[in-house]
Design an enzyme around this catalytic site. Structure first.
Site, PDB file in Angstrom:
ATOM      1  N   GLU A  65     -20.500 -35.939 -34.897  1.00 54.32           N
ATOM      2  CA  GLU A  65     -19.570 -36.117 -36.008  1.00 54.32           C
ATOM      3  C   GLU A  65     -19.520 -37.628 -36.227  1.00 54.32           C
ATOM      4  O   GLU A  65     -18.919 -38.350 -35.426  1.00 54.32           O
ATOM      5  CB  GLU A  65     -18.187 -35.578 -35.655  1.00 54.32           C
ATOM      6  CG  GLU A  65     -17.199 -35.724 -36.799  1.00 54.32           C
ATOM      7  CD  GLU A  65     -15.788 -35.294 -36.420  1.00 54.32           C
ATOM      8  OE1 GLU A  65     -15.109 -34.690 -37.268  1.00 54.32           O
ATOM      9  OE2 GLU A  65     -15.364 -35.572 -35.276  1.00 54.32           O
ATOM     10  N   ASP A  96     -17.357 -34.796 -30.852  1.00 58.41           N
ATOM     11  CA  ASP A  96     -16.238 -35.099 -31.729  1.00 58.41           C
ATOM     12  C   ASP A  96     -16.058 -36.608 -31.839  1.00 58.41           C
ATOM     13  O   ASP A  96     -16.124 -37.327 -30.843  1.00 58.41           O
ATOM     14  CB  ASP A  96     -14.982 -34.449 -31.135  1.00 58.41           C
ATOM     15  CG  ASP A  96     -13.773 -34.563 -32.027  1.00 58.41           C
ATOM     16  OD1 ASP A  96     -13.790 -33.987 -33.125  1.00 58.41           O
ATOM     17  OD2 ASP A  96     -12.792 -35.222 -31.609  1.00 58.41           O
TER      18      ASP A  96
END
Length: 655
Positions: free
Chosen positions: A361, A325
């Protein structure tokens, strides 16, 4: 008791007792606190600091199952970035199991307030290593993103006690669904221990997604009540069915949040070392994440903690890889993002991790935070350009024919940098953030009122359309148009070159009622209603997934060279002209691919035909091949020309 033996962190069970180690450079005295089963503190033992700033203690006679935490003394001066407060019980950064979940309480952030009764205790556990095989997931495969709790809370076949847990993913009915739609790997949204954001409890809301971690290794008891044994067993059962497991992990921030947040672990142990701060104002946390703090991933101790956490899940559960993330934080240094940062390089070079799949990401909100295409190979990267371009194409935006072709071909404009010959793109149209795929074609704007922030939260631009009515409707024509658009979007995604990702339920028309920021809706808004799933959409997804497996041209990652491997045609059957490429509202595109029919099969040509117009289009199919329409029912119909219905994608096989 003794000072303990060398080791960076955690509790290690030895023959006659347990060795404890925790790192802190700025603290004064670190104390180990031992607890009984009744949660009462049994002992508070001073630890000895080593030259490496690791505080150690060996406790003779202590056994597996003991419960513990730490307290850190020192200067309390938040304006200087120092938060040492012995009243705060702290969770070991190397904790591998906790006795309860985290629950927010204002006392967790109140100076001088005792928190022993509020903070989960770490449990001394013994590692049970597995011998991880080669990852089942290969670049080019189909990833299925799963929020563990919402996925099975309403599943009728899963026993009530298992619903919402990792164990439920191994239920035969769940596995049957995954296999029906051809999933290659499930990507589990965070399952490590997290805490609610402080604004949620007063609103009567809970974080249901887990993107607010406190402990990087310890599994959250709400999702994985059986701990590592449960995760290990689920991974093994999925592997037995040919399905890999990827863990979505959050190393960019923690649930301790901003200056007004909680003191639970890293902040109390050494705030200045664990988090990034402004150079001229050490009391002010850098917020490259939008969540209040940013982990200092370039700190050597933090780097090792990250590596050890990843190794823990590979060696302890055999997972196939990881999704990171807000991954630019992993590469951030004082000078900004560095693709060859020590932390990113250490992940790729580690002997246990080097063959695992790594997915970034590739953005955060800090300076230079958008890094799509800039992560070091073999990192795969979420490609939001594909998401937006494909959405805009089917919405009917002008000048989107070229971007659609680029997305279908693997985004070479992004991933061919530095001489690369293949794509590292993870193509997706919807993810946990934002609209579900059904909401994308059912809402023109977000509807986040249930989040308690007057609809101010969440992205305002979703590139969405509602097909004539905002939200739920009983008009059959609108319902049919939405289903047609969903089929077209799904077909487009599965026809892209490279890896693809689908969020759980998007294959079946799952809705969040227009909520595009549903992290705080641990209820029917996010829970997947298995009884309401659209079987027609599921059957369509299964069909196009089977085509993707039948024709490897889609899952291959090398870029097209333009020498017979791909041809872009207009409805005339001729190559697209410059004028057609540049026509703003051109509504059709044909992609003719050279491939093989099945693994090791005969050479074949595959035509993928796109029609976003409101009417039927007829494509002349290029010779000398004979062509057959590929249909979901398995009946292949011969054709010399292709009739492509309105708002659809058609697949024709030539030989």
């Amino acid at each position: 008791m003794a000072a303990g033996r060398p080791g960076q962190g955690g509790a290690t069970i030895l023959e006659t007792g347990v060795d404890f180690a925790v790192w802190s450079r700025k603290s004064g005295q670190i104390e180990l606190c031992l607890f009984g089963d009744d949660d009462k503190e049994l002992a508070r033992l001073p630890m000895k600091r080593g030259d490496d700033d690791v505080h150690r203690l060996f406790v003779d006679g202590l056994k597996e199952g003991a419960r513990y935490g730490y307290r850190a003394g020192g200067v309390y001066a938040p304006d200087d970035g120092l938060w040492f407060d012995p009243s705060k019980l702290l969770v070991d950064p190397y904790a591998k199991e906790l006795d309860r979940p985290f629950h927010y309480d204002p006392l967790l952030g109140t100076s001088g307030a005792e928190t022993q009764h509020l903070v989960p205790k770490a449990i001394v556990t013994r590692d049970v290593p597995v011998k991880p095989g080669k990852p089942l997931f290969k670049p080019g495969g189909f990833i299925y993103e799963v929020a563990v709790r919402p996925f099975t809370m309403l599943h009728p076949d899963v026993p009530q006690a298992q619903r919402g847990t990792v164990a439920a993913l191994a239920h035969p009915s769940v596995i049957a669904h995954l296999k029906r739609i051809g999933v290659d790997a499930v990507e589990l949204m965070p399952i490590t221990a997290w805490i609610d954001e402080r604004h949620l409890p007063p609103l009567g809301l809970r974080n249901g997604w887990g993107y607010n971690p406190v402990a990087f290794m310890a599994l959250d008891p709400r999702l994985v009540p059986g701990g590592m044994a449960e995760l290990r067993d689920t991974v093994a059962k999925l592997h037995a069915e040919g399905i890999g497991v990827v863990l979505d992990l959050v190393f960019n921030h923690t649930g301790e949040s901003d200056r007004f947040g909680t003191t639970l672990s890293l902040r109390g142990l050494d705030n200045l070392s664990f988090y990034r701060h402004l150079t001229d104002r050490p009391g002010e946390l850098v917020n490259d994440t939008g969540t209040g703090n940013t982990v200092a991933c370039d700190n050597p101790y933090v780097r090792q903690l990250i590596i050890d956490s990843l190794r823990h899940f590979v060696l302890g559960a055999g997972v196939d890889g990881f999704r990171f993330d807000l991954a630019p934080v992993l590469g951030r240094t004082a000078g900004g993002f560095e693709a060859n940062s020590e932390t990113l390089m250490a992940i790729l070079a580690d002997d246990v991790l080097s063959d695992r799949v790594m997915i970034a990401e590739p953005w955060d909100i800090g300076p230079g935070g958008y890094q799509l295409g800039n992560f070091p190979a073999p990192f795969l990267e979420w490609n939001d350009r594909v998401r937006d371009d494909v959405r805009c194409y089917w919405r009917g935006d002008d000048h989107k024919t070229g971007p659609l072709a680029t997305a279908l071909a693997g985004s070479s404009d992004i991933f061919s940098r530095n001489g690369a010959t293949g794509t590292r793109s993870v193509n997706f149209l919807a993810a946990h953030d934002g609209f579900t795929l059904r909401d994308l074609v059912s809402y023109s704007g977000k509807h986040n009122e249930a989040n308690g922030e007057q609809n101010r939260d969440g992205h305002n631009e979703n590139h969405s359309w509602n097909n004539g009515a905002e939200g739920e409707t009983h008009y059959p024509d609108i319902i049919r148009r939405r289903r047609d658009d969903l089929k077209a979007l799904l077909s487009t995604l599965f026809a892209t070159r490279g890896s693809i990702m689908l969020t759980a339920g998007d294959e079946a028309g799952r809705t969040q009622r227009g909520n595009n920021n549903a992290y705080c809706q641990d209820n029917e808004i996010t829970w997947m209603d298995w009884a309401a799933l659209d079987d027609e959409l599921i059957a369509h997804t299964a069909f196009i997934s089977s085509l993707r497996k039948r024709f490897s041209v889609f899952s291959e990652t090398g870029f097209f060279d333009g020498h017979g491997d791909v041809e872009w045609i207009s409805p005339s059957g001729q190559p697209m002209s410059v004028q057609e490429w540049e026509t703003p509202n051109f509504s059709t595109l044909g992609m003719v691919l050279s491939t093989r029919d099945g693994q090791g099969g005969k050479p074949a040509r595959l035509a993928v035909l796109f029609n976003r117009s409101g009417g039927e289009e007829i494509f002349a199919l290029p010779g000398p091949s004979s062509w057959r329409l590929l249909a979901p029912n398995g009946q292949e119909k011969s054709a010399t020309s292709a009739i492509v219905p309105r708002r659809s994608v058609a697949f024709y096989l030539g030989s």
